[in-house]
Design a protein around this motif. Structure first.
Motif: not given
Lengths: 341, 280
Positions: A103, A246-248, A268
């Motif tokens: 990613v 891995f969202c932020f 997040d």
């Protein structure tokens, strides 16, 4: 690079040598559970851990990291990265790190993640004790053949030490008492790997992981989303403990002079109610079941379509962490399988 | 690990820019003109967006409203709706900000529109990004067929680009129509939602490319009307808004099912999102 063997006590000496040289993050006992932490003494290392509370992703994508600084209206780049060792990483977590690598290295490479990743040396460890909710055996992640620098496998009372990269070899230069691994030990390791698929299967997914994207294709309106989400607190625990999430979010923090400060990115969660809210307060995933469903689609379809991996490695952390016990992916997918037209 | 990119450009680092104009155009919107300190052109295509930063406040995706034909600076019209946009409204001209981009897909002003008729359907601040495409087309008017612009706002007070609206309404080589949901004493024009204008235009469905941009609620109704007008889904383009934190396909916020609004959008061919549950 040859495969070698270390006695348990020689391994401990090696770890002590590593700890003296650079930061080593490794699983340690935290009351009745385990978690990664900075290893201060070799004897605190617990390679017999079942699963850690949090996955090791936090050493590559920290919960909070500075991505730039600003001063009097100007932006200055910041890349935080120091060499370190991630020690004792289970195969499913190694696979998860490999997904994060994909990613953050593809399309628009992320210098912050990549700088950390390049400074990391990963010592993987085959699982000695299954955790209560592990299902890596169903996800093809019970063992691993790449994505690490050294792999440790406990065979009888010794560790097979398998360095696969130059970084791994460099780490082994600090080890004393390395012997060539004998054929019997290597054969035993083969058996451990074969058994792992069965051994790490506390829940039994009734299809191959590659079939999940197709399964989800026809499942958008399935009652399972609403039914299970009725009990969802939207707390985000399942995401917090997930090795492949891995969202932020990105935020600015200002110093007292109101002119300088830093931009930080923080973890997040798509399960939190405001994740998809735009200015003006329109929420594109307002209902709990919409957010709940999104998580499973993202894991088993969206990221598959984009990167060709299933973003669930079967660690079982979400199933264990969920207060209302609705987060076990195997239960969700098996329900969909039962009702598949 | 074989991959690498720890060296290389930092995708999150904004480029320094300066606000050269910042003035209110309605009660809620400011017109803002920005110039890169390097003097470079933004180099965007109509429909793309930038990530705009105010140090200490944060960053947000903002549509570009000027056409790429404008050199030396670019324009935006920003509604005051959140923390960043409120702060942006208060910044005096000459303030330094940061800009990343341009990002995202653009309206098909070249391949999908040249030689064809074009119908622009805009609602509220949906006109802001579409204005970039309208300018692009009007600057090359002869290269396009019939050009029709429909614009709807909630009230007369919310109309943007008043000088341009007047110019468009007077031009003989385009059809311009507008409406407001609710009029006032001085309003003499159409009253009603945007779809009430649509039966008034005559288009050649097979030769028309349609651009739609407006508030989330508008799309459903406009799409139904376009279906009744026999416009193929392949020739309809929509610009969609989602929460964004990175603009470069990492943060996960802007997903519409498996699509990333920042990379796969914000401009989508309607045929590509018609079956995507979270899109419209």
């Amino acid at each position: 690079m040859s495969v070698r063997k270390l006695s348990a006590s020689a391994l401990k000496d090696w770890v002590a040598a590593l700890v003296a040289r650079q930061p080593v993050y490794a699983p340690q006992a935290k009351q009745d559970r385990f978690d990664y932490d900075l290893l201060k003494r070799a004897e605190d290392l617990r390679l017999d851990y079942d699963v850690t509370i949090l996955p090791p992703k936090r050493f590559l994508q920290p919960p909070r990291e500075t991505i730039l600084q600003f001063r009097k209206g100007s932006f200055e780049p910041v890349v935080e990265a120091e060499p370190f060792v991630l020690f004792g990483v289970h195969p499913y977590d190694v696979v998860a790190i490999g997904q994060m690598d994909r990613v953050f290295s593809s399309d628009n490479p992320d210098v912050h993640y990549m700088a950390r990743r390049q400074k990391a040396t990963i010592v993987a460890s085959d699982v000695q004790r299954p955790s209560p909710d592990v299902f890596a055996g169903c996800m093809g992640t019970a063992t691993v053949s790449e994505g690490f620098d050294v792999l440790l496998t406990l065979v009888n009372d010794d560790y097979i030490v398998d360095a696969r990269t130059e970084k791994g070899e460099a780490l082994l230069k600090l080890a004393r008492g390395l012997q060539e691994a004998d054929a019997v030990s290597l054969g035993r390791r083969e058996q451990i790997w074969k058994d792992a698929t069965r051994f790490l299967r506390r829940h039994d997914l009734r299809c191959r992981p590659q079939e999940l994207p197709d399964l989800l294709d026809g499942a958008w309106e399935h009652p399972v989303w609403k039914k299970r989400a009725e009990r969802c607190y939207s707390c985000g625990s399942c995401v917090l403990v997930c090795p492949t999430c891995f969202c932020f979010d990105v935020r600015d923090e200002v110093e007292y002079d109101l002119e300088s400060g830093r931009r930080v990115r923080v973890w997040d969660s798509c399960q939190l109610p405001d994740f998809a809210v735009v200015a003006g307060n329109h929420n594109f995933r307002k209902q709990r079941h919409e957010r709940y469903r999104h998580r499973y689609y993202r894991k088993a379809k969206y990221l598959w379509d984009r990167y060709h991996f299933i973003a669930c490695v079967g660690c079982g952390r979400c199933a264990s962490a969920c207060t209302t016990k609705i987060a076990n992916p195997v239960e969700v997918f098996n329900t969909l399988l039962e009702d598949r037209p | 690990m074989s991959c690498c990119g720890a060296s290389g450009r930092d995708i999150y680092l904004p480029e320094q820019a300066t606000i050269v104009r910042n003035r209110p155009v309605t009660a809620l919107e400011n017109f803002i003109e920005v110039r890169f300190d390097s003097g470079r052109d933004l180099g965007h295509m109509p429909g793309q967006f930038v990530m705009l930063s105010i140090p200490g406040i944060g960053e947000a995706p903002i549509s570009v409203s000027s056409s790429p034909d404008r050199k030396g600076s670019f324009e935006m019209v920003v509604r005051r709706v959140g923390r960043l946009t409120s702060a942006l409204h208060r910044l005096p001209e000459g303030s330094r900000i940061g800009v990343r981009g341009p990002y995202g897909t653009h309206f098909p002003v070249e391949d999908g529109m040249k030689g064809r008729d074009v119908l622009f359907i805009t609602g509220g601040i949906g006109l802001v990004p579409v204005r970039s495409a309208i300018h692009y087309v009007l600057n090359r008017r002869r290269e396009y067929g019939q050009v029709t612009i429909l614009y709807g706002t909630k009230s007369p007070a919310e109309r943007l680009f008043l000088d341009e609206l007047r110019e468009w309404s007077q031009r003989k080589d385009i059809t311009y129509m507008e409406t407001v949901d609710r009029g006032d004493e001085s309003w003499k024009g159409n009253v009603g939602v945007i779809t009430t204008l649509m039966p008034k235009v005559s288009i050649r469905p097979d030769r028309t490319t349609v651009i739609v941009c407006g508030p989330p609620v508008m799309y459903k109704f406009v799409i139904v009307k376009l279906y009744e007008m026999n416009v193929p889904q392949e020739n309809i383009y929509v610009s969609l808004e989602r929460r964004m934190k990175c603009g470069v396909g990492k943060c996960g916020h802007c997903q519409i099912n498996g699509l990333y609004t920042c990379l796969d959008g914000p401009v989508f061919r309607f045929a590509d999102v018609a079956e995507v549950q979270e899109a419209i």
